[in-house]
Motif scaffolding. Sequence first.
Motif, short mmCIF file in Angstrom:
data_model
loop_
_atom_site.label_atom_id
_atom_site.label_comp_id
_atom_site.label_asym_id
_atom_site.label_seq_id
_atom_site.Cartn_x
_atom_site.Cartn_y
_atom_site.Cartn_z
N THR A 1 0.82 -1.21 0.00
CA THR A 1 0.00 0.00 0.00
C THR A 1 0.86 1.26 0.00
N THR A 2 0.39 2.25 -0.71
CA THR A 2 1.07 3.54 -0.75
C THR A 2 1.10 4.18 0.63
N ALA A 3 0.01 4.04 1.39
CA ALA A 3 -0.06 4.63 2.73
C ALA A 3 1.05 4.08 3.62
N GLU A 4 1.31 2.79 3.56
CA GLU A 4 2.37 2.18 4.37
C GLU A 4 3.75 2.69 3.93
N MET A 5 3.94 2.84 2.61
CA MET A 5 5.22 3.34 2.12
C MET A 5 5.47 4.76 2.61
N VAL A 6 4.45 5.61 2.52
CA VAL A 6 4.60 7.00 2.94
C VAL A 6 4.82 7.09 4.45
N ARG A 7 4.22 6.18 5.19
CA ARG A 7 4.44 6.14 6.63
C ARG A 7 5.91 5.83 6.93
N GLN A 8 6.50 4.92 6.16
CA GLN A 8 7.90 4.55 6.36
C GLN A 8 8.87 5.58 5.80
N GLU A 9 8.52 6.18 4.66
CA GLU A 9 9.37 7.19 4.01
C GLU A 9 8.50 8.39 3.61
N PRO A 10 8.37 9.38 4.48
CA PRO A 10 7.45 10.49 4.22
C PRO A 10 7.82 11.38 3.03
N ASP A 11 9.07 11.31 2.54
CA ASP A 11 9.45 12.17 1.43
C ASP A 11 9.22 11.55 0.05
N LEU A 12 8.53 10.41 -0.02
CA LEU A 12 8.23 9.79 -1.30
C LEU A 12 7.27 10.67 -2.09
N LEU A 13 7.42 10.62 -3.41
CA LEU A 13 6.54 11.35 -4.32
C LEU A 13 5.82 10.36 -5.22
N SER A 14 4.78 10.83 -5.91
CA SER A 14 4.08 9.92 -6.82
C SER A 14 3.64 10.63 -8.08
N VAL A 15 3.48 9.83 -9.12
CA VAL A 15 2.98 10.29 -10.41
C VAL A 15 1.79 9.39 -10.74
N PHE A 16 0.71 9.99 -11.19
CA PHE A 16 -0.49 9.25 -11.58
C PHE A 16 -0.80 9.67 -13.00
N ARG A 17 -0.64 8.74 -13.95
CA ARG A 17 -0.75 9.08 -15.36
C ARG A 17 -1.81 8.23 -16.06
N PRO A 18 -2.67 8.85 -16.87
CA PRO A 18 -3.64 8.07 -17.63
C PRO A 18 -2.96 7.23 -18.71
N ILE A 19 -3.51 6.06 -18.95
CA ILE A 19 -3.02 5.19 -20.02
C ILE A 19 -4.10 5.19 -21.10
N THR A 20 -3.72 5.63 -22.29
CA THR A 20 -4.71 5.72 -23.37
C THR A 20 -4.38 4.72 -24.47
N TYR A 21 -5.44 4.24 -25.10
CA TYR A 21 -5.33 3.32 -26.22
C TYR A 21 -6.44 3.68 -27.19
N SER A 22 -6.08 3.96 -28.43
CA SER A 22 -7.05 4.38 -29.45
C SER A 22 -7.88 5.57 -28.96
N ASN A 23 -7.19 6.54 -28.38
CA ASN A 23 -7.80 7.78 -27.86
C ASN A 23 -8.81 7.56 -26.74
N ASN A 24 -8.78 6.41 -26.09
CA ASN A 24 -9.64 6.14 -24.94
C ASN A 24 -8.77 5.87 -23.72
#
Length: 131
Positions: free
Chosen positions: A93-116
């Motif tokens: 879980t991301t929550a557990e990772m951030v609890r252990q290392e509070p300076d972690l960053l994240s990227v959330f990117r859409p994945i598109t296929y045939s413009n969807n």
Amino acid sequence: MTKLSRRSWLAGIAVLLVGFIFSMAVIKPTSPASQTETLSQHYAALLSPDVAAKQAENISRILAILLLDESVVSASVFTPEGERLAYSGSIDTTAEMVRQEPDLLSVFRPITYSNNTVGYLSVVYRPKSSQ
């Protein structure tokens, strides 16, 4: 100082200043965030056919390769509805990772296929300065 040498000196300073401003506008240093953003953009494109076909095994293989980057801590792929198709990383879980290392960053990117939008790539990474 003579008038001519003063003009030469001022002209030289002006040229240096214009050159510095031009170089700052053209050559932008790459920050760790933008490197990971670019990496996630490439992987989102690479993952798109497998995410569209919901090939969890292939997605997991690609995520494992993404984890070879020293700054990446975990990576997940989700459907547009929020169901996790695949995950790769040491902690679930991301929550557990951030609890252990509070300076972690994240990227959330859409994945598109045939413009969807067929899914989303989530990458949790360590900034280069904290390694």
